[in-house]
Motif scaffolding. Structure first.
Motif, PDB file in Angstrom:
ATOM      1  N   THR A   1       0.711  -1.149  -0.032  1.00 29.49           N
ATOM      2  CA  THR A   1      -0.051  -0.124  -0.038  1.00 29.49           C
ATOM      3  C   THR A   1       1.005   1.258   0.059  1.00 29.49           C
ATOM      4  OG1 THR A   1      -2.023   0.973   1.048  1.00 29.49           O
ATOM      5  CG2 THR A   1      -0.525  -0.055   2.342  1.00 29.49           C
TER       6      THR A   1
ATOM      7  N   PHE B   1      -5.673  -0.368   4.471  1.00 25.97           N
ATOM      8  CA  PHE B   1      -5.998  -0.228   5.760  1.00 25.97           C
ATOM      9  C   PHE B   1      -7.462   0.423   5.943  1.00 25.97           C
ATOM     10  CE2 PHE B   1      -1.193   0.204   6.170  1.00 25.97           C
ATOM     11  CZ  PHE B   1      -1.028  -0.886   6.984  1.00 25.97           C
TER      12      PHE B   1
ATOM     13  N   ASN C   1      -6.124  -5.357   5.182  1.00 24.74           N
ATOM     14  CA  ASN C   1      -4.759  -5.722   5.907  1.00 24.74           C
ATOM     15  C   ASN C   1      -4.815  -6.774   6.786  1.00 24.74           C
ATOM     16  OD1 ASN C   1      -6.348  -3.403   7.420  1.00 24.74           O
ATOM     17  ND2 ASN C   1      -4.988  -3.861   8.949  1.00 24.74           N
TER      18      ASN C   1
ATOM     19  N   VAL D   1       4.845  -0.773   2.933  1.00 25.30           N
ATOM     20  CA  VAL D   1       4.301   0.612   2.587  1.00 25.30           C
ATOM     21  C   VAL D   1       5.109   1.319   1.460  1.00 25.30           C
ATOM     22  CG1 VAL D   1       5.118   1.815   4.526  1.00 25.30           C
ATOM     23  CG2 VAL D   1       2.937   2.835   3.280  1.00 25.30           C
TER      24      VAL D   1
ATOM     25  N   TRP E   1      -5.482   7.278   4.587  1.00 28.83           N
ATOM     26  CA  TRP E   1      -4.943   7.666   5.675  1.00 28.83           C
ATOM     27  C   TRP E   1      -3.770   8.385   5.532  1.00 28.83           C
ATOM     28  CZ3 TRP E   1      -4.381   2.719   9.185  1.00 28.83           C
ATOM     29  CH2 TRP E   1      -5.644   2.240   9.740  1.00 28.83           C
TER      30      TRP E   1
ATOM     31  N   LYS F   1       0.112   4.863   7.937  1.00 30.25           N
ATOM     32  CA  LYS F   1       0.037   3.706   7.248  1.00 30.25           C
ATOM     33  C   LYS F   1       1.655   2.958   7.748  1.00 30.25           C
ATOM     34  CE  LYS F   1      -2.410   4.523   3.246  1.00 30.25           C
ATOM     35  NZ  LYS F   1      -2.726   4.471   1.913  1.00 30.25           N
TER      36      LYS F   1
ATOM     37  N   SER G   1       3.036  -1.056   9.252  1.00 26.49           N
ATOM     38  CA  SER G   1       3.484  -1.848   8.188  1.00 26.49           C
ATOM     39  C   SER G   1       4.924  -2.657   8.788  1.00 26.49           C
ATOM     40  CB  SER G   1       4.083  -0.846   6.761  1.00 26.49           C
ATOM     41  OG  SER G   1       2.591  -0.220   6.202  1.00 26.49           O
TER      42      SER G   1
END
Length: 196
Positions: A6, A115, A120, A128, A159, A164, A168
């Protein structure tokens, strides 16, 4: 093993996903690409979108993306409705993809709102992709021929990058292609060992 990938809009996720796709033992699923395909092929999604957004949602039997984007990026409630229509179908499609790719060392699941959609939760590891805000905005302006104000509107629906990063396992800094490729190579070696 499912590896979530992500990062915010313009961070370089797609570039990173393509780098992972070059490894023969990795199956890559890009949620946004598959969602777009499903929005054009799934009768269930089509009828729900027409019911919600009107006949203009499709032009010549093809999703009218600019029409929908114009509505949802200005109206968080409409975006929630859109996601509630599309995401369950993408999730089902991804589960089928996982079954078809069980021989892969791992499956990379690229999703900009990993997320935000709680996807997730079914990932074993999360990567990330990170880039400075200024760089991200410049990339999107070049890519989408859009305005900074429209980009900021879209970013508000994701977000913050810091949030994030905190959740991660690995961070890939996407500034130069060479450095990004080196990071991808190193993480791929680790993930391949973990999957054995």
């Amino acid at each position: 093993m499912i590896v979530g990938l992500t990062g915010g809009i313009g961070s370089g996720k797609t570039t990173v996903a393509k780098m992972f796709a070059n490894f023969k033992n990795v199956a890559v699923y890009i949620a946004d690409v598959e969602a777009k395909k499903l929005m054009n092929s799934s009768e269930k999604i089509k009828s729900a979108l027409i019911k919600t957004f009107g006949d203009q949602a499709y032009k010549n039997n093809t999703l009218n993306r600019s029409f929908i984007a114009n509505i949802v990026f200005k109206n968080p409630e409409k975006l929630t409705v859109l996601n509630a229509i599309v995401h369950p179908e993408v999730k089902k499609h991804f589960q089928e993809f996982v079954l078809l790719n069980q021989k892969a060392s791992y499956i990379l699941y690229e999703n900009a709102i990993l997320f935000e959609t709680k996807n997730n939760l079914f990932c074993d590891i999360i990567l990330v992709v990170s880039a400075p805000l200024k760089t991200r905005i410049e990339r999107i302006i070049l890519r989408d021929n859009t305005t900074e104000a429209e980009i900021i509107n879209r970013m508000k629906n994701q977000w913050l990058e810091d949030k994030k990063i905190l959740q991660s396992n690995y961070i890939i800094e996407s500034l130069s292609l060479e450095k990004t490729q080196n990071q991808v190579n190193n993480i791929h070696k680790i993930l391949t060992k973990k999957s054995c």
